[in-house]
Design an enzyme around this catalytic site. Structure first.
Site, PDB file in Angstrom:
ATOM      1  N   GLU A   1     -12.722  -4.385  -3.602  1.00  0.00           N
ATOM      2  CA  GLU A   1     -13.105  -3.004  -3.262  1.00  0.00           C
ATOM      3  C   GLU A   1     -12.443  -1.987  -4.191  1.00  0.00           C
ATOM      4  OE1 GLU A   1     -12.211  -5.292  -0.991  1.00  0.00           O
ATOM      5  OE2 GLU A   1     -14.091  -5.522   0.108  1.00  0.00           O
TER       6      GLU A   1
ATOM      7  N   ASP B   1       0.822  -1.213   0.000  1.00  0.00           N
ATOM      8  CA  ASP B   1       0.000   0.000   0.000  1.00  0.00           C
ATOM      9  C   ASP B   1       0.859   1.267   0.000  1.00  0.00           C
ATOM     10  OD1 ASP B   1      -2.413   1.344  -0.021  1.00  0.00           O
ATOM     11  OD2 ASP B   1      -2.587   1.396   2.161  1.00  0.00           O
ATOM     12  N   GLY B   2       0.316   2.325  -0.600  1.00  0.00           N
ATOM     13  CA  GLY B   2       0.989   3.623  -0.553  1.00  0.00           C
ATOM     14  C   GLY B   2       1.482   4.148  -1.899  1.00  0.00           C
ATOM     15  N   ASN B   3       1.137   3.432  -2.982  1.00  0.00           N
ATOM     16  CA  ASN B   3       1.590   3.871  -4.315  1.00  0.00           C
ATOM     17  C   ASN B   3       1.041   5.251  -4.676  1.00  0.00           C
ATOM     18  OD1 ASN B   3       2.675   1.347  -4.474  1.00  0.00           O
ATOM     19  ND2 ASN B   3       1.219   0.549  -5.977  1.00  0.00           N
TER      20      ASN B   3
ATOM     21  N   GLU C   1       1.961 -13.123  12.543  1.00  0.00           N
ATOM     22  CA  GLU C   1       2.593 -11.986  13.215  1.00  0.00           C
ATOM     23  C   GLU C   1       2.399 -10.777  12.299  1.00  0.00           C
ATOM     24  OE1 GLU C   1       3.933 -11.981  16.226  1.00  0.00           O
ATOM     25  OE2 GLU C   1       3.456 -14.114  16.416  1.00  0.00           O
TER      26      GLU C   1
ATOM     27  N   ARG D   1      -4.778  -1.728   8.962  1.00  0.00           N
ATOM     28  CA  ARG D   1      -5.958  -2.557   8.718  1.00  0.00           C
ATOM     29  C   ARG D   1      -5.650  -3.662   7.715  1.00  0.00           C
ATOM     30  NH1 ARG D   1      -7.933   2.731   7.036  1.00  0.00           N
ATOM     31  NH2 ARG D   1      -7.390   3.064   4.856  1.00  0.00           N
TER      32      ARG D   1
ATOM     33  N   LEU E   1      10.139 -20.937  -5.001  1.00  0.00           N
ATOM     34  CA  LEU E   1       9.314 -19.942  -4.296  1.00  0.00           C
ATOM     35  C   LEU E   1       7.914 -19.994  -4.892  1.00  0.00           C
ATOM     36  CD1 LEU E   1       8.839 -17.371  -2.503  1.00  0.00           C
ATOM     37  CD2 LEU E   1       9.658 -16.022  -4.435  1.00  0.00           C
TER      38      LEU E   1
ATOM     39  N   SER F   1      -8.010  -4.759   5.315  1.00  0.00           N
ATOM     40  CA  SER F   1      -8.652  -4.479   4.017  1.00  0.00           C
ATOM     41  C   SER F   1      -9.063  -5.749   3.247  1.00  0.00           C
ATOM     42  CB  SER F   1      -7.751  -3.592   3.142  1.00  0.00           C
ATOM     43  OG  SER F   1      -7.485  -2.370   3.784  1.00  0.00           O
TER      44      SER F   1
ATOM     45  N   HIS G   1       2.119   3.378  -9.040  1.00  0.00           N
ATOM     46  CA  HIS G   1       1.928   1.944  -9.277  1.00  0.00           C
ATOM     47  C   HIS G   1       3.116   1.363 -10.057  1.00  0.00           C
ATOM     48  CE1 HIS G   1      -1.939   2.151  -7.488  1.00  0.00           C
ATOM     49  NE2 HIS G   1      -2.518   2.845  -8.458  1.00  0.00           N
TER      50      HIS G   1
HETATM   51  C1  IPE Z   1      -5.505  -2.685  -0.011  1.00  0.00           C
HETATM   52  O1  IPE Z   1      -5.167  -1.348  -0.217  1.00  0.00           O
HETATM   53  C2  IPE Z   1      -5.548  -3.400  -1.322  1.00  0.00           C
HETATM   54  C3  IPE Z   1      -4.264  -3.560  -1.982  1.00  0.00           C
HETATM   55  C4  IPE Z   1      -3.080  -3.227  -1.535  1.00  0.00           C
HETATM   56  C5  IPE Z   1      -4.330  -4.184  -3.272  1.00  0.00           C
HETATM   57  P1  IPE Z   1      -6.262  -0.207  -0.331  1.00  0.00           P
HETATM   58  O2  IPE Z   1      -5.525   1.062  -0.429  1.00  0.00           O
HETATM   59  O3  IPE Z   1      -7.226  -0.510  -1.415  1.00  0.00           O
HETATM   60  O4  IPE Z   1      -7.029  -0.353   1.055  1.00  0.00           O
HETATM   61  P2  IPE Z   1      -7.825   0.712   1.918  1.00  0.00           P
HETATM   62  O5  IPE Z   1      -8.747   1.433   0.982  1.00  0.00           O
HETATM   63  O6  IPE Z   1      -6.817   1.640   2.503  1.00  0.00           O
HETATM   64  O7  IPE Z   1      -8.517  -0.106   2.947  1.00  0.00           O
HETATM   65  C1  IPE Z   2      -1.815   0.148  -3.259  1.00  0.00           C
HETATM   66  O1  IPE Z   2      -1.538   1.514  -3.308  1.00  0.00           O
HETATM   67  C2  IPE Z   2      -2.062  -0.436  -4.618  1.00  0.00           C
HETATM   68  C3  IPE Z   2      -3.468  -0.781  -4.890  1.00  0.00           C
HETATM   69  C4  IPE Z   2      -4.413  -0.765  -4.022  1.00  0.00           C
HETATM   70  C5  IPE Z   2      -3.792  -1.171  -6.241  1.00  0.00           C
HETATM   71  P1  IPE Z   2      -2.700   2.588  -3.301  1.00  0.00           P
HETATM   72  O2  IPE Z   2      -3.088   2.872  -4.701  1.00  0.00           O
HETATM   73  O3  IPE Z   2      -3.812   2.165  -2.412  1.00  0.00           O
HETATM   74  O4  IPE Z   2      -1.943   3.824  -2.678  1.00  0.00           O
HETATM   75  P2  IPE Z   2      -2.524   4.865  -1.627  1.00  0.00           P
HETATM   76  O5  IPE Z   2      -2.984   4.070  -0.441  1.00  0.00           O
HETATM   77  O6  IPE Z   2      -3.629   5.598  -2.307  1.00  0.00           O
HETATM   78  O7  IPE Z   2      -1.345   5.720  -1.321  1.00  0.00           O
HETATM   79 MG    MG Z   3      -4.141   2.428  -0.444  1.00  0.00          MG
END
Ligand code: IPE
Ligand code: IPE
Ligand code: MG
Length: 243
Positions: free
Chosen positions: A60, A13-15, A210, A197, A124, A199, A30
């Protein structure tokens, strides 16, 4: 020598935030995230992690703008095509977990190709969750059991066998009916990007994982931080309810 966890699962998460901080379109985040995924896959293989499961697109995530989804799916096609030689060279078995239906045809094709070409690989086990929902996976397993054993279709009112006794099902039987049936329990669950979380990720298999959360955004997540997390995992006292 690091005693590595058998199964590592990652919520990458965080892209989007990484890109936003740089005034770039989310898709650039991404793209950078795909490079991180490549390095963590390689590192996992070289450290001897046997199972690595990555969360790439949740059910989602369909709520996102069309442009972002289209970009993400194209990126998946491109990355998987480009990385196929790496998967073969490094003995990585690839599989997708989630619902293939609803994904673009080109993506389904390359996923199926990668799954069949890497089927014999054993070093792997890489699973990528796409169009995945932990809740759906559990509900689908229940429907599969009803269908396979009693020929009950969703929505049907009675069984062709008339009266029946519902069998006693234990968690091993249940697991056999899940899409991720041969995945072992997750030892280490990591989420980057600062949110605390799950998700809707692997609900069943994270029962005793863990948990690790890092503020680092996925595109900036490094092999060094990954190794630090694996080292801290070694210090955790896993009691499984015992004293
Ligand atoms: C969870 O990240 C799904 C993936 C990393 C693919 P999200 O960014 O979609 O989750 P929420 O919206 O913060 O719960
Ligand atoms: C996770 O990064 C990748 C996917 C859910 C596809 P996000 O696109 O959710 O990045 P943020 O959370 O908005 O920074
Ligand atoms: Mg996200």
């Amino acid at each position: 020598m690091l005693n590595v966890p058998n199964h590592v699962a990652i919520i990458m998460d965080g892209n989007g935030r990484w890109a936003k901080k740089r005034n770039m379109p989310r898709l650039e985040g991404h793209k950078k995230g795909a490079i991180t995924a490549r390095s963590i896959i390689k590192k996992s293989g070289s450290l001897g992690v046997r199972w690595l499961t990555l969360y790439a697109f949740s059910t989602e995530n369909w709520a996102r703008p069309d442009k972002e989804k289209k970009g993400l799916f194209s990126l998946m096609v491109k990355s998987l095509s480009e990385e196929l030689p790496l998967l073969l060279k490094e003995g990585i078995r690839f599989r997708m977990i989630g619902d293939k239906k609803d994904l673009p045809e080109g993506l389904i094709k390359i996923i199926s190709k990668a799954e069949s070409l890497t089927k014999g690989n054993r070093d792997l086990n890489l699973s990528v969750c796409v169009n995945y929902s932990g809740k759906n996976e559990i509900v689908k397993a229940v429907n599969k059991m009803l269908n396979d054993q009693y020929h009950l279709e969703p929505g049907s009112k009675s069984s062709s066998q008339g009266e029946f006794t519902f069998p006693k099902i234990d968690d091993l039987d249940f697991k056999k009916n899940m899409h991720s049936s041969d995945l072992p329990e997750v030892d280490l669950l990591l989420r980057t990007g600062g949110e605390k979380r799950i998700s809707n990720f692997l609900l069943w298999d994270i029962a005793y994982s863990e948990l690790f959360f890092t503020e680092t955004l996925w595109p900036e997540f490094s092999e060094d931080e990954f190794c630090d997390i694996l080292s801290s995992f070694n210090l955790r006292d896993r009691r499984y309810g015992n004293v």
